[in-house]
Design an enzyme around this catalytic site. Structure first.
Site, PDB file in Angstrom:
ATOM      1  N   TYR A  82       0.843  -1.194   0.000  1.00 28.64           N
ATOM      2  CA  TYR A  82       0.000   0.000   0.000  1.00 28.64           C
ATOM      3  C   TYR A  82       0.884   1.250   0.000  1.00 28.64           C
ATOM      4  O   TYR A  82       1.547   1.558   0.993  1.00 28.64           O
ATOM      5  CB  TYR A  82      -0.911   0.048   1.234  1.00 28.64           C
ATOM      6  CG  TYR A  82      -1.868  -1.123   1.365  1.00 28.64           C
ATOM      7  CD1 TYR A  82      -2.239  -1.902   0.278  1.00 28.64           C
ATOM      8  CD2 TYR A  82      -2.424  -1.436   2.604  1.00 28.64           C
ATOM      9  CE1 TYR A  82      -3.115  -2.959   0.411  1.00 28.64           C
ATOM     10  CE2 TYR A  82      -3.304  -2.499   2.747  1.00 28.64           C
ATOM     11  CZ  TYR A  82      -3.647  -3.253   1.649  1.00 28.64           C
ATOM     12  OH  TYR A  82      -4.515  -4.304   1.797  1.00 28.64           O
TER      13      TYR A  82
ATOM     14  N   PRO B 288     -15.836  -4.512   3.134  1.00 33.71           N
ATOM     15  CA  PRO B 288     -17.190  -4.873   3.567  1.00 33.71           C
ATOM     16  C   PRO B 288     -18.250  -3.875   3.112  1.00 33.71           C
ATOM     17  O   PRO B 288     -19.447  -4.159   3.204  1.00 33.71           O
ATOM     18  CB  PRO B 288     -17.069  -4.893   5.096  1.00 33.71           C
ATOM     19  CG  PRO B 288     -15.989  -3.900   5.393  1.00 33.71           C
ATOM     20  CD  PRO B 288     -15.000  -4.077   4.268  1.00 33.71           C
TER      21      PRO B 288
ATOM     22  N   ARG C 246     -16.192  -1.227  -1.517  1.00 35.18           N
ATOM     23  CA  ARG C 246     -15.363  -0.103  -1.974  1.00 35.18           C
ATOM     24  C   ARG C 246     -16.154   1.206  -1.980  1.00 35.18           C
ATOM     25  O   ARG C 246     -15.992   2.050  -2.854  1.00 35.18           O
ATOM     26  CB  ARG C 246     -14.781  -0.411  -3.358  1.00 35.18           C
ATOM     27  CG  ARG C 246     -13.848  -1.612  -3.329  1.00 35.18           C
ATOM     28  CD  ARG C 246     -13.314  -2.016  -4.690  1.00 35.18           C
ATOM     29  NE  ARG C 246     -12.346  -3.090  -4.518  1.00 35.18           N
ATOM     30  CZ  ARG C 246     -12.666  -4.382  -4.367  1.00 35.18           C
ATOM     31  NH1 ARG C 246     -13.941  -4.747  -4.380  1.00 35.18           N
ATOM     32  NH2 ARG C 246     -11.735  -5.297  -4.183  1.00 35.18           N
TER      33      ARG C 246
END
Length: 312
Positions: free
Chosen positions: A38, A186, A189
């Site tokens: 990330y 969850p 997005r």
């Protein structure tokens, strides 16, 4: 993830992100999930900065396996023992911690036997660098093989009202083996939270513009489904995002959703989901609105879908 890459990059602000993390910890939250890919390490450094002085309040999870080049290009997957150990040492440095609480293989490397990968991860546990081991997007067969080498504490896989494929085989397998299930994305997005009403709402340099579920006819089909979720949320007096998170929480005590956000207002909304209780009738309504396979489009582009372990 979104604090350092992929989602609306122009809105990334490390100071605001740290405020969000601190507010989450002040709420009583304690689980922070990151990965070395990330922002090509940037997010681990951000998390390390945010938890400085508060390490004992936090369960830190990070991941390895996605190889990135100096310019951020994706170079494939690696799960060989040498790479596992190199990545762990680098993550410890970026996070500025002595031990990683939960260390995941981010994606299964098809070129390396899972036994070699998990064997190397197990050595990290023996060395005191890692406490618990996890896998991400691994198939039941791979999970079973891995668990024979070393206990697997958690499996992370996409799971939400519009991504329910894990219910068929993955969730039963981890429950049988006593493995926790960490549900990423969850909120679909952001789609299930009602963030997008038209394609143009997605920022120009946002990854979601190339995601199949946000494109063409798929966008409208999925939007129609979300509108029904929003109607149920209004009748219940909560947001659609809270309803979507409450649904994930209602699927079992072994399931931990990890909604990501880089804004305080969304964090506050997410935390409010912990007070939402769904009745059996409401759960049936949501099952009817978004049964398995209801969402239009694949959850990733074709190249990314190939990285999902589907061995049987």
């Amino acid at each position: 993830m979104g604090m350092s890459e992929f989602y609306d990059p122009k809105e990334m602000n490390d100071e605001e992100s740290i405020r969000v993390i601190h507010r989450y910890l002040d709420f009583g939250g304690n689980f922070l999930d990151t990965a070395d890919m990330y922002g090509v390490g940037r997010n681990e450094m951000l998390v390390g900065k945010a938890i400085a002085g508060r390490r004992n309040q936090v369960v830190v999870a990070t991941k390895f396996a996605n190889v990135r080049g100096p310019n951020g290009e994706f170079l494939g997957l690696r799960g060989d023992a040498q790479y596992v150990k190199e990545c762990c040492d680098a993550s410890l440095q970026r996070l500025k911690v002595d031990v990683i609480d939960l260390y995941y293989q981010h994606r299964v490397d098809p070129k390396t036997p899972i036994e070699e990968t998990v064997g190397a991860m197990a050595e990290l546990v023996k060395a005191g660098k890692v406490r618990y081991l996890g896998l991400s997007e691994a198939s039941p067969a791979t999970i079973r093989r891995a668990a024979k080498v070393h206990p697997i504490a958690a499996l992370q896989t996409e799971y939400s009202l519009w991504t329910r494929e894990a219910e068929a085989e993955v969730l039963p397998a981890v429950r049988e083996l006593g493995i926790g299930f960490v549900a990423y994305s969850p909120l679909g997005r952001g789609f299930l939270a009602g963030q997008f009403k038209k394609f143009e709402d997605i920022p120009a340099d946002d990854y979601r513009r190339i995601n199949p579920r946000f494109q063409g006819e798929n966008f409208q089909k999925n939007l129609d489904l979300v509108k029904k979720v929003e109607e149920l949320a209004r009748s219940k007096g909560c947001s659609s995002g809270q309803l979507a998170l409450a649904w994930v929480l209602a699927q079992g005590d072994n399931i931990v959703p990890i909604p990501g956000t880089k804004r305080v207002k969304y964090l506050d909304d997410n935390m409010g989901a912990t007070t939402v209780r769904l009745t059996p009738d409401e759960l049936r309504q949501l099952d009817a609105i978004l049964p398995v396979g209801a969402a239009a489009g694949e959850r990733y582009q074709a190249t990314s879908m190939k990285a999902i372990d589907r061995s049987t």
